[in-house]
Every structure is written in structure tokens, then in C-alpha cells.
Design an enzyme around this catalytic site. Sequence first.
Site, short mmCIF file in Angstrom:
data_model
loop_
_atom_site.label_atom_id
_atom_site.label_comp_id
_atom_site.label_asym_id
_atom_site.label_seq_id
_atom_site.Cartn_x
_atom_site.Cartn_y
_atom_site.Cartn_z
N VAL A 179 36.13 40.77 32.65
CA VAL A 179 35.24 41.39 33.42
C VAL A 179 36.06 42.06 34.71
O VAL A 179 36.65 41.14 35.31
CB VAL A 179 34.02 40.88 33.95
CG1 VAL A 179 33.05 41.58 34.83
CG2 VAL A 179 33.19 40.40 32.56
N CYS A 180 36.01 43.39 34.92
CA CYS A 180 36.46 44.03 36.21
C CYS A 180 35.37 45.01 36.70
O CYS A 180 34.22 45.08 36.19
CB CYS A 180 37.79 44.59 35.98
SG CYS A 180 37.76 46.09 35.00
N ALA A 181 35.85 45.82 37.70
CA ALA A 181 35.15 46.50 38.38
C ALA A 181 34.22 47.73 37.36
O ALA A 181 33.37 48.24 37.26
CB ALA A 181 35.47 47.24 39.56
N MET A 236 31.68 45.90 35.70
CA MET A 236 30.51 45.83 36.46
C MET A 236 29.47 46.99 36.92
O MET A 236 28.47 46.94 37.08
CB MET A 236 30.70 45.17 37.87
CG MET A 236 31.45 43.61 37.66
SD MET A 236 30.24 42.49 36.96
CE MET A 236 29.18 42.33 38.47
#
Length: 375
Positions: free
Chosen positions: A72-74, A100
Site C-alpha cells: 500500500v502507498c498513497a 490510500m
Amino acid sequence: MTVNKWTAAEVARKVIDNEELFILDVRNHDAFEDWKIEGHKFEYLNIPYFELLDGVEEILPKLPTDKEVLVVCAKEGSSVMVAEMLSEAGREVAYLEGGMKSWSSYLEPIKVSDLENGGELYQFVRLGKGCLSYMVISEGEAAIIDAVRFTDVFTNFAKEKGVEIKHVFDTHLHADHISGGRHIAANTGATYYLPPKDATEVVFDYTPLTEGLNVKIGASQIDVNALYSPGHTIGSTSFVIDNQFLLTGDILFIDSIGRPDLAGLAEDWVGDLRETLYSRYRELAEDLVVLPAHFMIIDESNEDGTVARRLGDLFKENHGLNIEDEAEFRRTVTDNLPPQPNAYEQIRQVNMGKITPNNDEQTEMEIGPNRCAVR
């Protein structure tokens, strides 16, 4: 190994179904500590992306081989690259499509209960933001309470159910997320209600939501009764639905109570907040099931994914309802407040109709966790 792409909807099902998942979050440490994907059986490893630019070999021993791993990242890009590196190292992993940003936007509709004469009550859970919206359905008609800005979710759901949206309510002028209420009303011809004490600066037409308002939904006459309950805002209003459910807006949550400071009037409103929680709500039937407009932590959700609890149980278990000393209560809700929501002043301006940011700007305004509560 292949790299799989998961949608926010797929991750949401793992949260609601209490499944195991290992998340490798490659955002910076402060972003991760502030806000992450929560699940009852989730495990985490937070390694910023820039620490993995030279390879992923050092973190391989920290990643399980017997559980699904999600990177997961932004916004997606960094997680794709890390997932590909892990795949080249022989690990089967997935990444979250849209990062996200997409997690913050996703809504999961969950049925709360059947109502009298075939009616239904649904809770729309925005897991990434802690927002909760509601739809009451009865014999071809629907009412929506505290809709978030993703209006298509609600209008499409109503179409699937074969119902016409007749009434749209906001329990108060929201400060932590952008309301979709008046836009749904404009698109469907429904009546939009807002508490007049919260609407002194709005620049659009609305129908006043006042104490004692009773709206019937459908031919089966399901009651939606308004109860004035100030404290989070001066106009905050709760609803009793079908004499079974208490929709508390941002006044009372499962594990916390509403904060009174988001319009800069904490000292003025703390007395109203106590009056609502310790007097007005105490006059209600304890068997009413509380349905709030937000939740803070995943532990507030039930096994079926809903966020709901009997009012009598909250009187016993919620710390904010058990502070006997009024001075201590005042200190609790004015001196021990969490950080204010991201861009809350601009969000209030949007919800007043004074500014109209584009979709990307709205997304940035809303990024981050729910911060409407005092614990």
C-alpha cells in the site's frame, strides 16, 4: 510470480469478513502512524518506499509466506514498483489499486435491519474515513441521512432497490467530510433538510430540520423523528427511526463522544453537549440501537461490519457518558482534544456552498482519519 491488483472493495470485504491480511505500507512513518487500513486480523510492516530503492532483500524475512501480502502507498505508483520488486524476488504479492486515496473514498453498504412492514435500513460504511451514512427504504421510497460526497453510490443503490429518494437529511453542518446531501436532492428532486441553527451562513435553499419533525417513508409509514441534540454543533439533530434506532450524528459514538470545537466555539457549546448526552438522551428508551455518523477505530464495528450498539450498553461502557463531575467533563472535551480534521475550515465552507473545489481538491481536503470525537 504474478503481481495482483486489489480494489478497495476487495480489501473492504477482508475487513468486514474478519480475514487475515499482511500489509506492507510503503508511505512515510508519520503518514502511516496517522492513518492506515485497519482490520481486526491485519498485521503491518511500515517501510518507506525510499528505503527500498536499492532492493527488497532485507525485508523478505519480515514478510510472511503463509498469508496474503498487500503493498500500500498513497496513490498506487510506489506500491506497484515495490510489488514488482517482491515478485521478481519470488514472492506473490498484491498492491492496492489507487492507494490510500481509493481507500479513503470507498463505501460499503451493509444491511442493518428489517423495519416494520417490509422496510429496510442500510448503513454505508466508509472504512477509510470512518464515515457512516444511512438509507431508510420502505415501499418504493427512500430517505438518506448524512450522505458523503459520492452521490452515485446512493443513487445507484436506490435504483438497484427500485426506490425513489424522497428525503435527504444532514444531522448537522459537517466539518470533516464533504456532504453529498444537497447534491443528491438536486439530482433526484428530493427534499433536503438541514438544521437552521447550523445554516446561518449557507448560500443555498434548504428545508429546516427542527425538533419534532416527523417524516413518513413509504406507504408502510416508517417514522423518522427529529430530536434536537446540540453540542457537536449548535444545530446538531438526532433521529429516531421506526422507534428502534437512534441516529446520533456526531454527538455520540460507540467508543467516544462528539467534540464541540470545530466551529471555534468549544467553551460555548460544551454545556449543550453535556445536556444532550446526560439529559436528553437519558430520557430515551435504552433499547434504542445507536447508529452514529462516524467511528474512530475498527474495534467499534460488529462481526457483520456494522457500527451499532444498544444505547443502554453505551450508558454503561462509554467513558464520555460516565463523567459525573461537570468540571472534569468540560476539561475532557476542551483540553484533551485530538488534532483537528484535515482542512476542516475549508470543508465547512464547501458544505455552506461558499466554495466549489474540483474533485481532486475535495479528495485532498478529506484525506486522513476521522477526528470528530473525544475519547
